[in-house]
Write a protein that holds these residues in place. Structure first.
Motif, PDB file in Angstrom:
ATOM      1  N   ARG A   1       4.085   0.859   1.491  1.00 40.09           N
ATOM      2  CA  ARG A   1       3.183   0.098   0.284  1.00 40.09           C
ATOM      3  C   ARG A   1       1.931   0.522   0.140  1.00 40.09           C
ATOM      4  O   ARG A   1       1.116   0.174   0.774  1.00 40.09           O
ATOM      5  CB  ARG A   1       3.549  -1.519   0.953  1.00 40.09           C
TER       6      ARG A   1
ATOM      7  N   ARG B   1      -1.468  -0.124  -2.267  1.00 42.00           N
ATOM      8  CA  ARG B   1      -2.289  -1.003  -3.102  1.00 42.00           C
ATOM      9  C   ARG B   1      -2.653  -0.478  -3.921  1.00 42.00           C
ATOM     10  O   ARG B   1      -3.283   0.176  -3.809  1.00 42.00           O
ATOM     11  CB  ARG B   1      -2.885  -1.459  -1.962  1.00 42.00           C
TER      12      ARG B   1
ATOM     13  N   LYS C   1      -2.342  -5.692 -10.229  1.00 40.72           N
ATOM     14  CA  LYS C   1      -2.590  -6.577  -8.684  1.00 40.72           C
ATOM     15  C   LYS C   1      -1.393  -6.123  -8.239  1.00 40.72           C
ATOM     16  O   LYS C   1      -1.484  -6.221  -6.511  1.00 40.72           O
ATOM     17  CB  LYS C   1      -2.848  -7.932  -8.478  1.00 40.72           C
TER      18      LYS C   1
ATOM     19  N   PRO D   1       1.645  -4.580  -5.563  1.00 38.17           N
ATOM     20  CA  PRO D   1       1.267  -3.056  -4.573  1.00 38.17           C
ATOM     21  C   PRO D   1       2.646  -2.200  -5.827  1.00 38.17           C
ATOM     22  O   PRO D   1       3.727  -2.524  -5.774  1.00 38.17           O
ATOM     23  CB  PRO D   1       2.189  -3.213  -3.507  1.00 38.17           C
TER      24      PRO D   1
ATOM     25  N   TYR E   1      -5.408   4.373  -2.228  1.00 37.86           N
ATOM     26  CA  TYR E   1      -4.736   2.752  -3.692  1.00 37.86           C
ATOM     27  C   TYR E   1      -4.192   3.771  -4.216  1.00 37.86           C
ATOM     28  O   TYR E   1      -4.925   5.020  -4.870  1.00 37.86           O
ATOM     29  CB  TYR E   1      -6.286   2.263  -3.801  1.00 37.86           C
TER      30      TYR E   1
END
Length: 391
Positions: free
Chosen positions: A243, A245, A257, A259, A310
């Protein structure tokens, strides 16, 4: 290809701390690595597989048995089978500290990361180091003269990667997926329906690298939105799904916002989609995002724990596939292009400007480093992984 770079890391950690928890999915090579360490460990080693009743029986009086192994490395495989051992380990480690013994006592192997970390952190805080063992990466595969396309197609699990041919590799991965659903899901999450989680896993494969849309998945599976979170949590805990982010710093911009979700091992992704050969993969709609996930997983692994991964996307189209943040500051921006003539999108440049990132890379299947517009550089996966591994 039997020796892994990761072996050196485990040895170093064992020389620094009393206990090391080695986490990773089943069949990734944890047991093989542990047995290799045991062969020449100073003072000797004892290996217990806690899935074997005879080995679990030895730990009925765990305190007495483990204290009798003083001076040897004790390897406890499938440690989740004996969670009560953690309290015993704490007492032994503390007593050993008093005697001046501060390292190389216990190596604990497990498959469920979050559950195992929760169990161990409650009792072994300050006494244990955690290491994640991933499948074979591009640097290891290249060192063994294996083409990156083979690693991409088959994934990094040893039995899949080293299979005699693509057909046998796919058969192994299908059996692996089935065993996880029939055995591990009921073991680690007895209240969750394995069949539904299997359907979700396949749906995530079809939507590899997409921004998570919980409502759509929940509707397709006939469950509530929060239930999707619990299902994905399990797949993340078993280190089968990543996942990723979104970067969410305060820039005064409207950022995505939710993931992104990736099946971590490209071979398992292709197993879920029944893609046997490279031609099957190249002709499938998932090809581009499969390559993206393959590259990102290798680069995140190479970047190490000091860099936090990220992605970045604004509502107006500025986007970076992978942002590596260090010390709270975005440091490296990476875009993936499966093209021999890669060119960064304008949105990539805008996103890098937003985050004030100067290290900009576009990963592509070639080997030559090529200067690109917007201050970016085209670079091969192997070269960038090696660069990140150097720190």
């Amino acid at each position: 290809m039997k020796s892994r770079q990761f072996e050196t890391t485990v040895r170093q950690k064992l020389l620094q701390t009393p206990a090391v928890v080695l986490l990773g999915p089943r069949q990734v090579g944890k047991t093989t690595l542990a047995r290799t360490l045991a062969i020449d460990w100073p003072g000797g080693a004892v290996y217990l597989d806690l899935e074997r009743p005879a080995d679990r029986l030895r730990l009925e009086d765990a305190d007495t048995y483990l204290r009798a192994q003083q001076g040897r490395l004790v390897i406890l495989d499938e440690i989740h089978r004996a969670p009560g051992v953690f309290e015993v380990l704490r007492g032994i480690i503390d007593d050993n500290r008093q005697a001046g013994i501060r390292s190389g006592q216990f190596l604990l192997l497990g498959s469920a990361a979050l559950a195992l970390m929760r169990q161990s952190s409650e009792t072994l805080a300050g006494r244990v180091a955690y290491l994640d063992m991933a499948p074979f990466n591009v640097m290891e595969a290249t060192a063994a003269d294996m083409a990156d396309n083979t690693l991409w197609l088959r994934g990094g699990f040893p039995d899949s990667l080293l299979a005699a041919d693509d057909s046998q590799s796919l058969d192994w991965r299908r059996d692996f997926i089935r065993s996880y659903l029939e055995r591990d899901v009921p073991m680690f999450a007895p209240r969750l329906p394995a069949e539904t989680i299997g359907r979700l896993w396949t749906m995530l494969a079809h939507n590899q690298g997409s921004v998570l849309n919980q409502a759509r998945l929940a509707s397709a599976l006939g469950v509530a939105n929060p239930t999707i979170d619990r299902y994905i949590d399990l797949l993340v805990d078993l280190q089968l799904v990543r996942r990723l982010r979104p970067w969410a710093g305060n820039l005064g911009k409207r950022l995505v916002k939710s993931p992104k979700v990736y099946v971590r091992d490209s071979g398992l992704l292709h197993g879920l989609l029944a893609l046997e050969s490279l031609n099957d993969l190249l002709g499938h709609p998932v090809c581009g995002l499969s390559y993206e996930g393959h590259c990102l997983e290798n680069l995140i692994q190479a970047a190490g724990s000091l860099r936090v991964p990220y992605f970045y996307r604004t509502q107006v189209g500025a986007e970076i596939d992978l942002v590596l943040e260090k010390g709270g500051k975005p440091e490296i921006a990476i875009e993936v292009k499966r093209s021999m003539t890669p060119s960064p999108e304008k949105g990539f440049a805008l996103a890098c400007d937003d985050l004030q990132i100067t290290q900009r890379y576009v990963v592509y299947p070639g080997q030559e480093r090529i200067p690109l517009r917007h201050g970016a550089q085209a670079i091969g996966l192997l070269d960038l992984a090696a660069l990140l591994a150097q720190g």
